[in-house]
Design a protein around this motif. Structure first.
Motif, PDB file in Angstrom:
ATOM      1  N   HIS A  19      18.439  30.611  39.383  1.00  0.00           N
ATOM      2  CA  HIS A  19      16.766  30.188  39.561  1.00  0.00           C
ATOM      3  C   HIS A  19      16.630  29.924  41.065  1.00  0.00           C
ATOM      4  O   HIS A  19      17.483  29.318  41.489  1.00  0.00           O
ATOM      5  N   GLY A  20      15.350  30.481  41.486  1.00  0.00           N
ATOM      6  CA  GLY A  20      14.668  29.860  42.693  1.00  0.00           C
ATOM      7  C   GLY A  20      14.111  30.801  43.524  1.00  0.00           C
ATOM      8  O   GLY A  20      14.013  31.962  43.239  1.00  0.00           O
ATOM      9  N   GLU A  25      19.476  31.703  46.746  1.00  0.00           N
ATOM     10  CA  GLU A  25      19.744  30.872  45.160  1.00  0.00           C
ATOM     11  C   GLU A  25      19.927  32.031  44.134  1.00  0.00           C
ATOM     12  O   GLU A  25      20.725  31.802  43.398  1.00  0.00           O
ATOM     13  N   GLN A  30      23.682  28.598  41.302  1.00  0.00           N
ATOM     14  CA  GLN A  30      23.942  27.333  41.328  1.00  0.00           C
ATOM     15  C   GLN A  30      23.794  26.498  40.111  1.00  0.00           C
ATOM     16  O   GLN A  30      23.482  27.166  39.072  1.00  0.00           O
ATOM     17  N   PHE A  32      22.739  24.016  37.362  1.00  0.00           N
ATOM     18  CA  PHE A  32      21.761  23.279  36.614  1.00  0.00           C
ATOM     19  C   PHE A  32      22.193  22.268  35.557  1.00  0.00           C
ATOM     20  O   PHE A  32      22.975  22.478  34.627  1.00  0.00           O
ATOM     21  N   VAL A  76      11.542  25.767  38.814  1.00  0.00           N
ATOM     22  CA  VAL A  76      12.276  25.017  37.871  1.00  0.00           C
ATOM     23  C   VAL A  76      11.428  24.452  36.648  1.00  0.00           C
ATOM     24  O   VAL A  76      11.638  24.456  35.482  1.00  0.00           O
ATOM     25  N   HIS A 101      17.907  19.127  36.160  1.00  0.00           N
ATOM     26  CA  HIS A 101      18.206  18.633  37.253  1.00  0.00           C
ATOM     27  C   HIS A 101      18.719  19.947  38.169  1.00  0.00           C
ATOM     28  O   HIS A 101      19.337  20.816  37.551  1.00  0.00           O
ATOM     29  N   LYS A 102      18.380  19.953  39.471  1.00  0.00           N
ATOM     30  CA  LYS A 102      18.737  20.926  40.305  1.00  0.00           C
ATOM     31  C   LYS A 102      19.605  20.173  41.538  1.00  0.00           C
ATOM     32  O   LYS A 102      19.078  20.018  42.647  1.00  0.00           O
ATOM     33  N   ALA A 105      19.579  21.695  45.332  1.00  0.00           N
ATOM     34  CA  ALA A 105      18.536  22.268  45.745  1.00  0.00           C
ATOM     35  C   ALA A 105      18.471  22.488  47.364  1.00  0.00           C
ATOM     36  O   ALA A 105      19.183  21.651  47.840  1.00  0.00           O
ATOM     37  N   SER A 115      14.754  16.759  39.981  1.00  0.00           N
ATOM     38  CA  SER A 115      14.551  17.188  38.817  1.00  0.00           C
ATOM     39  C   SER A 115      13.012  17.441  38.306  1.00  0.00           C
ATOM     40  O   SER A 115      12.235  16.860  39.091  1.00  0.00           O
TER      41      SER A 115
END
Length: 127
Positions: A19-20, A25, A30, A32, A76, A101-102, A105, A115
């Protein structure tokens, strides 16, 4: 049922997602981390000692991880909304608070976490 009287909390569910908004990304993915607070009435489950009368948090956890690992989204906020919908699909859950939470990021300054937290109730989900 009185909303918010009882809670089941899942903290720190980890999954790898893509996601992103940035190509990197999407390509690399990544980690999460998801926290979910399920609001429900557990009295019937406790009285009858019956899983069928409450939310099966193991099953919900698996579904949440599957969404994080699934179809990528840009924001997010969108991911959090999808996760809330999964929780509210369980008929025992009257409301849910989701925090996504990322921790990795793409921010150019030192930080510990990013987050997004949302709260949704069943009535909102049915609109």
């Amino acid at each position: 049922m009185h909303v918010g009287s009882d809670r089941i909390t899942l903290t720190g569910l980890r999954a790898r997602g893509r996601h992103g908004v940035y190509p990197r990304e999407r390509a690399e993915g990544q980690t999460f981390v998801v926290d979910a607070v399920l609001e429900l009435d557990t009295r019937a489950a406790a009285a009858g000692d019956d899983l069928a009368c409450t939310a099966d948090y193991g099953s919900i956890a698996e579904k949440l991880v599957a969404v994080v690992e699934g179809e990528p989204v840009n924001l997010v906020e969108t991911l959090a909304a999808r996760l809330a919908g999964i929780c509210l699909a369980d008929p025992a859950v009257a409301a849910v608070q989701i925090t996504v939470h990322k921790p990795d990021a793409p921010i150019t300054v030192p930080f510990d976490d990013v987050s997004v937290t949302i709260r949704r109730e069943r009535t909102e989900a049915l609109r």
